[in-house]
Design a protein around this motif. Structure first.
Motif, PDB file in Angstrom:
ATOM      1  N   ALA A  56       6.296  -0.192   6.871  1.00  0.00           N
ATOM      2  CA  ALA A  56       5.752   0.183   7.815  1.00  0.00           C
ATOM      3  C   ALA A  56       6.518   0.094   9.074  1.00  0.00           C
ATOM      4  O   ALA A  56       6.995  -1.281   9.747  1.00  0.00           O
ATOM      5  N   ASP A  97       0.331  -1.078   0.367  1.00  0.00           N
ATOM      6  CA  ASP A  97       0.259   0.342  -0.069  1.00  0.00           C
ATOM      7  C   ASP A  97       0.577   1.267   0.063  1.00  0.00           C
ATOM      8  O   ASP A  97       1.773   1.393   1.056  1.00  0.00           O
ATOM      9  N   PRO A 157     -12.111  -0.654  -6.297  1.00  0.00           N
ATOM     10  CA  PRO A 157     -12.184  -0.911  -7.793  1.00  0.00           C
ATOM     11  C   PRO A 157     -12.911   0.996  -8.213  1.00  0.00           C
ATOM     12  O   PRO A 157     -13.252   1.404  -7.639  1.00  0.00           O
ATOM     13  N   GLN A 197       2.658   7.740  -3.027  1.00  0.00           N
ATOM     14  CA  GLN A 197       3.276   9.034  -3.027  1.00  0.00           C
ATOM     15  C   GLN A 197       4.254   8.298  -3.496  1.00  0.00           C
ATOM     16  O   GLN A 197       4.565   8.491  -2.707  1.00  0.00           O
ATOM     17  N   TYR A 202      -1.736  11.354   1.484  1.00  0.00           N
ATOM     18  CA  TYR A 202      -2.440  10.140   1.512  1.00  0.00           C
ATOM     19  C   TYR A 202      -2.380   9.756   2.846  1.00  0.00           C
ATOM     20  O   TYR A 202      -2.434   9.603   4.174  1.00  0.00           O
ATOM     21  N   ASP A 248      -8.931   7.138  -9.506  1.00  0.00           N
ATOM     22  CA  ASP A 248      -7.216   6.324  -9.308  1.00  0.00           C
ATOM     23  C   ASP A 248      -6.810   7.765  -8.645  1.00  0.00           C
ATOM     24  O   ASP A 248      -6.755   8.601  -9.309  1.00  0.00           O
ATOM     25  N   ASN A 249      -5.689   7.700  -8.141  1.00  0.00           N
ATOM     26  CA  ASN A 249      -4.807   8.927  -7.908  1.00  0.00           C
ATOM     27  C   ASN A 249      -5.543   9.603  -7.373  1.00  0.00           C
ATOM     28  O   ASN A 249      -4.346  10.963  -7.890  1.00  0.00           O
ATOM     29  N   TYR A 250      -6.510  10.125  -7.168  1.00  0.00           N
ATOM     30  CA  TYR A 250      -7.516  10.691  -6.520  1.00  0.00           C
ATOM     31  C   TYR A 250      -7.930  10.875  -4.697  1.00  0.00           C
ATOM     32  O   TYR A 250      -7.181  10.344  -3.659  1.00  0.00           O
ATOM     33  N   GLN A 258     -14.550   8.276  -1.460  1.00  0.00           N
ATOM     34  CA  GLN A 258     -15.747   9.544  -1.286  1.00  0.00           C
ATOM     35  C   GLN A 258     -16.776   8.541  -0.758  1.00  0.00           C
ATOM     36  O   GLN A 258     -17.564   7.530  -1.670  1.00  0.00           O
ATOM     37  N   GLY A 262      -3.658   8.795  -3.279  1.00  0.00           N
ATOM     38  CA  GLY A 262      -2.975   9.107  -4.370  1.00  0.00           C
ATOM     39  C   GLY A 262      -1.513   9.583  -4.430  1.00  0.00           C
ATOM     40  O   GLY A 262      -2.052  10.609  -3.044  1.00  0.00           O
ATOM     41  N   GLN A 263      -0.950  10.246  -5.111  1.00  0.00           N
ATOM     42  CA  GLN A 263      -0.163  11.529  -4.820  1.00  0.00           C
ATOM     43  C   GLN A 263      -1.041  13.020  -4.183  1.00  0.00           C
ATOM     44  O   GLN A 263      -1.492  13.153  -4.703  1.00  0.00           O
ATOM     45  N   SER A 308      -7.848   2.150  -0.528  1.00  0.00           N
ATOM     46  CA  SER A 308      -7.032   1.932  -1.938  1.00  0.00           C
ATOM     47  C   SER A 308      -8.187   1.048  -2.824  1.00  0.00           C
ATOM     48  O   SER A 308      -6.848   1.422  -3.772  1.00  0.00           O
ATOM     49  N   VAL A 309      -7.567  -0.193  -1.739  1.00  0.00           N
ATOM     50  CA  VAL A 309      -7.915  -1.207  -3.463  1.00  0.00           C
ATOM     51  C   VAL A 309      -9.718  -0.850  -3.799  1.00  0.00           C
ATOM     52  O   VAL A 309      -9.373  -1.857  -5.019  1.00  0.00           O
ATOM     53  N   MET A 362      -6.008   2.140   5.425  1.00  0.00           N
ATOM     54  CA  MET A 362      -5.979   2.499   3.978  1.00  0.00           C
ATOM     55  C   MET A 362      -5.864   1.395   2.621  1.00  0.00           C
ATOM     56  O   MET A 362      -6.846   1.902   2.099  1.00  0.00           O
ATOM     57  N   GLU A 363      -5.101  -0.003   3.309  1.00  0.00           N
ATOM     58  CA  GLU A 363      -5.568  -0.546   2.110  1.00  0.00           C
ATOM     59  C   GLU A 363      -7.036  -1.485   1.814  1.00  0.00           C
ATOM     60  O   GLU A 363      -6.769  -1.642   1.244  1.00  0.00           O
TER      61      GLU A 363
END
Lengths: 312, 312
Positions: free
Chosen positions: B21, A104, B231, A205, B180, B104-106, B109, B204-205, B228-229, B224-225
């Motif tokens: 981590a 991640d 779809p 990141q 992130y 993606d990368n954002y 919500q 994302g970034q 973040s995954v 977070m994982e």
């Protein structure tokens, strides 16, 4: 309008509308404000010469069960690795192997998961087992679009041939920066221990601390969302603990080896044009009315690199 | 060792070992080099006073079908929004709603996906429909650990009470930075159109251009994982086009409302200690032998914020 009656989808559309990738539909198309054009307006004004076709000799297709990831290779930065990757793709080396790691906010990585070196898949005749490290190259001969914005990690950052990159005038060297979508070649302790058979892609990141410590070979231009959603591995560094968790690689092919009709007809925005400079400015200082506080700054890893289907 | 005989897993373990981590297992534990301690060595040397328990009044649990996401709220930055979020969690407002967007990368919500305002779930008696914008606050009264590293987006960046933050001496204001895992409250065009019922998380970034343009309310400290995954949505801005694609929210609860035995007993590393400064330095200039070129720089969004299970 009270917050309680907000339409949540519409809210979000307005709220974060400039997150749109190039070409996606806008919920509302505002008129161009006097202060400058939005990214979408800049793209709408682009001319054919602002775009560049992907070279099939420098493009590989990673086919996963859910779709295709398109990667542009950067031979100008890692000629030996790119030559090896071309050879590995040409021979079908990765076909039937898997994505073995998903950590991640860091990277996914693929290659041969076999722990026992003796049982590993041979690289094949066309690929070299040993390559030099290609962490950076001489800046001479590169056309770099330098961002005026401070970078921190490097003296100068910007773009070379559509790739995020950085350079150092003291050493006269340039390198690809580790941004979301950057592709690199995993290595062992020895700097020259990568051969391109084990590749990783940044999914979080920007890990810029990797810059100049590992060989970067290109970037994902389409299909990141197929890699970024792979379940995170629960082993150390995000490795999958069970073979069944790995994501199978259907194939990795060089676009030049793929029949024309099966290729992805993509164009990427050139990064050495006045139009691109205007696009960067549209992101440095957002133009739509939603933004009250323009950032006045942008980082090389925050600049979108638009891709589109080739017209005609 | 030739590249061809590399063990791919071990390669990666070595290659990117400092991505670990806090607390994750190392494949190999190198001795402390004279030049400084690694992050793991710094953490191993931490004392109980270097850690801070999460306050259950400032912690919410987002329960998805696959597990729990733990979010720490930041009332010192967004007191009104946090009060509303506490009320919404307390009344079970989000239970049965869904994550409606994954771009993606954002951001991802969540909230009420209902398009028709008249049909939307009432916020409930304890929550306010309208709140002031809380984009930034006065720096006075905050204990900020300022990074010496140039930021670009802000004059100063660093940490406040474990949150990545930035400040501006000219305006005397401070705000949470979009990194992130940062959690914010979606809004419409009006700055004061968020009420905390619609929340997003950065996946994302770091979208730092959002700083001071929207109210940030906290950060994800664990899980977070799971977000973040999810779809990516295929609609505009990553909204799911079909209701069946949405990720159901089992519940969102304030930790204080959860029986002690069901709480996540987490501690986060304090960011106002000499130990934390040493941790930052261990990441600014990596200490293990794999790195040939220490970065000499770090960005506020690249600093890991370690979390661990409370001992005893």
């Amino acid at each position: 309008m009270t917050a309680n009656t907000m339409n949540p989808s519409r809210t979000a559309l307005l709220a974060l509308s400039l997150a749109l990738a190039a070409g996606a539909a806008h919920a509302a198309a505002p008129a161009a404000p006097a202060k400058g054009r939005t990214m979408q307006q800049v793209l709408d004004a682009s001319q054919p010469g602002d775009w560049r076709e992907l070279d099939p000799r420098n493009t590989i297709y990673l086919e996963l069960e859910r779709g295709r990831v398109v990667i542009e290779l950067a031979p100008q930065f890692a000629p030996e690795h790119v030559a090896n990757i071309r050879a590995l793709a040409h021979s079908g080396y990765w076909n039937g192997l898997s994505v073995n790691r998903s950590q991640d906010n860091y990277v996914v990585q693929w290659g041969d998961p076999e722990e026992d070196a003796a049982k590993r898949k041979p690289l094949g005749a066309g690929a070299k087992a040993k390559l030099p490290a290609e962490f950076a190259r001489k800046s001479a001969g590169l056309k770099t679009t330098v961002l005026p914005d401070v970078d921190g990690w490097a003296k100068q950052a910007g773009f070379v041939d559509g790739f995020p990159a950085a350079r150092d005038s003291a050493s006269g060297s340039s390198w690809l920066t580790h941004c979301y979508g950057t592709v690199g070649a995993g290595r062992d302790m020895a700097p020259d221990s990568s051969n391109g058979s084990e590749l990783y892609v940044v999914i979080g990141q920007s890990p810029r601390h990797l810059d100049r410590n590992i060989t970067t070979v290109g970037r994902v231009v389409q299909g990141m969302e197929l890699l970024s959603v792979l379940p995170r591995g629960t082993g150390a560094l995000g490795f999958y603990e069970k073979p069944s968790e790995r994501a199978p690689i259907v194939s990795i092919r060089l676009a030049a080896d793929v029949p024309q009709a099966q290729r992805a007809p993509l164009e990427v925005l050139r990064t050495d044009t006045p139009l691109f400079a205007e696009l960067v400015e549209s992101r440095r200082n957002r133009r739509d009315d939603w933004y009250l506080q323009p950032a006045g700054h942008i980082n090389v890893c925050n600049v979108p690199l638009p891709v589109r289907e080739k017209k005609g």
